[in-house]
Enzyme design. Structure first.
Site, mmCIF file in Angstrom:
data_model
loop_
_atom_site.group_PDB
_atom_site.id
_atom_site.type_symbol
_atom_site.label_atom_id
_atom_site.label_comp_id
_atom_site.label_asym_id
_atom_site.label_seq_id
_atom_site.Cartn_x
_atom_site.Cartn_y
_atom_site.Cartn_z
ATOM 1 N N GLY A 1 -17.773 11.915 -5.483
ATOM 2 C CA GLY A 1 -17.414 11.142 -6.672
ATOM 3 C C GLY A 1 -17.718 11.946 -7.919
ATOM 4 O O GLY A 1 -18.483 12.911 -7.865
ATOM 5 N N CYS B 1 -20.997 15.408 -0.633
ATOM 6 C CA CYS B 1 -21.152 15.735 -2.048
ATOM 7 C C CYS B 1 -21.952 14.637 -2.777
ATOM 8 O O CYS B 1 -23.145 14.509 -2.553
ATOM 9 C CB CYS B 1 -19.784 15.983 -2.672
ATOM 10 S SG CYS B 1 -19.908 16.855 -4.236
ATOM 11 N N TYR B 2 -21.317 13.809 -3.608
ATOM 12 C CA TYR B 2 -22.057 12.737 -4.281
ATOM 13 C C TYR B 2 -22.777 11.877 -3.237
ATOM 14 O O TYR B 2 -23.924 11.452 -3.455
ATOM 15 C CB TYR B 2 -21.103 11.871 -5.108
ATOM 16 C CG TYR B 2 -21.800 10.734 -5.828
ATOM 17 C CD1 TYR B 2 -22.356 10.921 -7.086
ATOM 18 C CD2 TYR B 2 -21.919 9.477 -5.228
ATOM 19 C CE1 TYR B 2 -23.023 9.894 -7.740
ATOM 20 C CE2 TYR B 2 -22.575 8.432 -5.873
ATOM 21 C CZ TYR B 2 -23.124 8.640 -7.122
ATOM 22 O OH TYR B 2 -23.781 7.627 -7.767
ATOM 23 N N HIS C 1 -16.945 19.911 0.908
ATOM 24 C CA HIS C 1 -15.944 18.925 1.324
ATOM 25 C C HIS C 1 -15.250 19.328 2.631
ATOM 26 O O HIS C 1 -14.351 20.163 2.609
ATOM 27 C CB HIS C 1 -14.893 18.760 0.218
ATOM 28 C CG HIS C 1 -15.440 18.113 -1.005
ATOM 29 N ND1 HIS C 1 -15.429 16.747 -1.186
ATOM 30 C CD2 HIS C 1 -16.058 18.634 -2.087
ATOM 31 C CE1 HIS C 1 -15.998 16.456 -2.333
ATOM 32 N NE2 HIS C 1 -16.392 17.586 -2.905
ATOM 33 N N GLU D 1 -13.187 17.633 4.260
ATOM 34 C CA GLU D 1 -11.868 16.999 4.375
ATOM 35 C C GLU D 1 -10.738 17.825 3.763
ATOM 36 O O GLU D 1 -9.575 17.546 4.004
ATOM 37 C CB GLU D 1 -11.911 15.587 3.735
ATOM 38 C CG GLU D 1 -12.072 15.539 2.213
ATOM 39 C CD GLU D 1 -13.517 15.637 1.728
ATOM 40 O OE1 GLU D 1 -14.362 16.158 2.476
ATOM 41 O OE2 GLU D 1 -13.794 15.215 0.593
ATOM 42 N N SER E 1 15.750 -2.335 1.290
ATOM 43 C CA SER E 1 16.559 -1.454 0.459
ATOM 44 C C SER E 1 17.219 -0.339 1.245
ATOM 45 O O SER E 1 18.042 0.381 0.719
ATOM 46 C CB SER E 1 15.655 -0.808 -0.590
ATOM 47 O OG SER E 1 14.742 0.065 0.068
ATOM 48 N N GLY E 2 16.836 -0.176 2.514
ATOM 49 C CA GLY E 2 17.331 0.975 3.258
ATOM 50 C C GLY E 2 16.374 2.147 3.170
ATOM 51 O O GLY E 2 16.513 3.133 3.870
ATOM 52 N N VAL F 1 12.581 4.066 3.580
ATOM 53 C CA VAL F 1 11.747 4.156 4.784
ATOM 54 C C VAL F 1 10.804 2.957 4.909
ATOM 55 O O VAL F 1 10.739 2.324 5.970
ATOM 56 C CB VAL F 1 10.869 5.436 4.762
ATOM 57 C CG1 VAL F 1 10.146 5.617 6.082
ATOM 58 C CG2 VAL F 1 11.703 6.640 4.452
ATOM 59 N N ASP F 2 10.089 2.637 3.833
ATOM 60 C CA ASP F 2 9.051 1.605 3.944
ATOM 61 C C ASP F 2 9.626 0.244 4.309
ATOM 62 O O ASP F 2 9.173 -0.404 5.248
ATOM 63 C CB ASP F 2 8.260 1.472 2.630
ATOM 64 C CG ASP F 2 7.682 2.799 2.187
ATOM 65 O OD1 ASP F 2 7.647 3.724 3.021
ATOM 66 O OD2 ASP F 2 7.278 2.908 1.020
ATOM 67 N N SER F 3 10.651 -0.183 3.560
ATOM 68 C CA SER F 3 11.151 -1.526 3.849
ATOM 69 C C SER F 3 11.875 -1.567 5.193
ATOM 70 O O SER F 3 11.849 -2.580 5.889
ATOM 71 C CB SER F 3 12.036 -2.053 2.713
ATOM 72 O OG SER F 3 13.216 -1.312 2.592
ATOM 73 N N LYS G 1 1.945 7.075 4.158
ATOM 74 C CA LYS G 1 3.391 7.298 4.263
ATOM 75 C C LYS G 1 3.805 8.036 5.553
ATOM 76 O O LYS G 1 4.748 7.632 6.227
ATOM 77 C CB LYS G 1 3.855 8.115 3.055
ATOM 78 C CG LYS G 1 5.345 8.260 2.935
ATOM 79 C CD LYS G 1 5.897 7.125 2.127
ATOM 80 C CE LYS G 1 7.393 7.209 1.986
ATOM 81 N NZ LYS G 1 7.896 6.137 1.133
#
Ligand code: XMP
Length: 518
Positions: free
Chosen positions: A57, A84-85, A175, A177, A229-230, A232-234, A374
């Site tokens: 952080g 870290c923090y 870090h 990650e 909407s066509g 990816v998500d929806s 995503k």
């Protein structure tokens, strides 16, 4: 018998890398969830994680208002890793001292092992290169907390990795990650598997099975609607809800008149003939264009499109009797953004096209993708058998072509943009570049330039080509398209699109520019 998936909890202290921690753990097929640093102890206990990570952080532990967790967390007996923090906080809470270092350490450093430990399993045989880690800190542990020992140091940080001698608590100054920490994946795997004893069972297939079951349980015999909407998500959301409850799910697709060439037909075909969903299609082009008439301001266009969409959507939804649920394709980054310690980032453009539903339509919300990043949504799409053309589709803004003409929206300008867009997409696909690029599209400028065609002077429009690469849309770099490709795009657009006599290429990155021109 299937066992419940093991989980790792990440407590967020505001680091820009917090999401990465969760992603790295999920890449090992272990479910990981991010919660704010002050997530209540009782909630943590009932979440029942196999391990807890305290993120980095921007604060300094002694700063007024610095985020802290309850000291009791360290006594739960659940393995804890402070990064870290997170490390500095553990040190402070366990009786050590943290000092503001004169030299801020930012960038690569090579760690030197002081003691072998489960967290560094496999490090015995590593080279200097493999022990390169990424540092980004000002503060550092000056006096070791009681009961802890040093596992690793660097030239600048004598206390770079520590652990408690009999409690399951570890801390890292660097870090693990981020990709620049060469063996970061090994450290995360050691924590998740060797220390926390997790079992890798979080796969997209297991997600689909669990999610379908959960949707059925939540919805019962009721009906669900959702806007699609066509994109990816929806589409993934719709395929999932459809798989769970079939005919009782009513995806609603509104043609807002600012879609790309043939897009509406393709979306209808996808939902009806490929996914076999109960699609409700409404072409509201005229209504949208009328509402947009004469409007030039981009935010105003967004607002009008958003509001008109809600009106049309509600009108269609009301025709379906006894609906109780609304399904939405909210993703995990949106959820994290709303709970994050930093708070929601400043709005540059109002991207959330769909405002809330009116209060007289009290629907219960289901958000089957709210735990996913995503790329995981794409993975779910693959498991559900969605076509590659959907899974790999470039993002397309809700206000569509309306925000790509820098002027008021007219049928004629839409037609020009549609033709240019179709050429760009076709050529980029033919050239095998579509999957290499985050987004590529034309923008129509509100000016005319002089040209010459045969013996005739022309005075026509300019098209800009914008191609960018990005990881999440937050930052972006312009794509170095091959000259031959630029030449083809320019030739075809000028020859085939009526009213255009010049094509230019956008060489701006984000920031300071944005991806869209409006
Ligand atoms: P900017 O232009 O802000 O775009 O760099 C970042 C990403 O968001 C998309 N975008 C939108 N998406 N509604 C959307 O659904 C919007 O109003 C909107 N504006 C921009 C843009 O295409 C890019 O992927």
């Amino acid at each position: 018998m299937s066992r419940l998936p093991d989980k790792i909890l990440v407590l967020d202290f505001g680091s820009q890398y917090t999401q990465l921690i969760a992603r790295r753990i999920r890449e090992e097929q272990v479910y990981s969830e991010i919660q704010p640093f002050d997530y209540p102890l009782e909630a943590i206990k009932s979440f029942n994680p196999k391990g807890i990570i305290l993120s980095g952080g921007p604060s300094s532990v002694y700063e007024e208002g610095a985020p802290v967790t309850s000291r009791e967390l360290l006594e739960l007996g659940i393995p804890i890793l402070g990064i870290c923090y997170g490390l500095q906080l553990i040190a402070l809470q366990m009786g050590g001292q943290v000092a503001h270092s004169d030299r801020r350490e930012y960038g690569p450093a090579v760690i030197e092992m002081v003691e072998t430990d489960a967290l560094f399993k496999g490090f015995e045989a590593t080279s200097d290169e493999e022990r390169r880690v990424w540092m980004s800190h000002g503060d550092r542990v000056e006096v070791m907390p009681k009961g802890f020992k040093i596992l690793a140091k660097t030239a600048n940080s004598p206390v770079c990795a520590i652990r408690h001698t009999d409690k399951p608590i570890w801390g890292l100054q660097f870090h693990p990650e981020v990709h620049h920490t060469v063996s970061g994946r090994m450290i995360i795997k050691n924590f998740v598997f060797s220390i926390c004893g997790c079992h890798p069972s979080w796969t997209m297939q297991s997600f689909v099975n669990g999610s379908v079951e959960k949707i059925r349980e939540t919805v019962g015999e009721d009906k669900v609607i959702g806007a699609v909407s066509g994109g990816v998500d929806s589409t993934v959301m719709a395929a999932l809800v459809g798989k769970a409850i079939g005919e009782r799910f009513y995806p609603i697709f509104v043609n807002n008149g600012v879609l790309r060439k043939n897009e509406a037909q393709e979306v209808v075909y996808l939902y009806r003939d490929i996914l076999h969903l109960n699609l409700i299609y409404r072409n509201a082009t005229e209504r949208f264009l009328k509402a947009l008439k004469g409007v030039k301001d981009p935010e105003e266009k967004r607002k009008i499109i958003g509001k008109t969409f809600i009106d049309v959507f509600v009108h269609e939804a009301k025709k379906i009797e006894d609906v109780t649920f609304l399904a939405q394709g909210t993703l995990y980054p949106d959820v994290i953004e709303s709970v994050s310690f930093k708070g929601p980032s400043a709005t540059i453009k109002s991207h959330h096209n769909v405002g809330g539903l009116p209060e007289y339509m009290p629907l219960k919300l289901i958000e089957p993708l709210r735990e996913l990043f995503k790329d995981e949504v794409r993975g779910v799409g693959k498991v559900l058998g969605l076509p590659d053309s959907v899974i790999g589709r470039h993002p397309f803004p809700g206000p569509g072509l309306a925000i790509r003409m820098l002027d008021d929206v007219t049928a004629e300008k839409l037609e020009t943009l549609r033709e240019a867009d179709a050429i760009v997409t076709e050529e980029i696909q033919k050239g095998g570049l579509y999957n290499e690029i985050w987004q590529v599209f034309p923008v129509l400028l509100p000016i005319r330039t002089v040209g010459v065609m045969g013996d005739e002077r022309t005075y026509e429009r300019v098209i800009v080509i914008r191609a960018v690469n990005s990881v999440d849309g937050m930052t972006a770099d312009w794509v170095r398209l091959p000259y031959e490709m630029m030449a083809r795009l320019s030739n075809r657009i000028i020859n085939e699109v009526t009213g255009v006599n010049r094509v230019v290429y956008d060489i701006s990155s984000k920031p300071p520019s944005t991806i869209e021109w409006e």
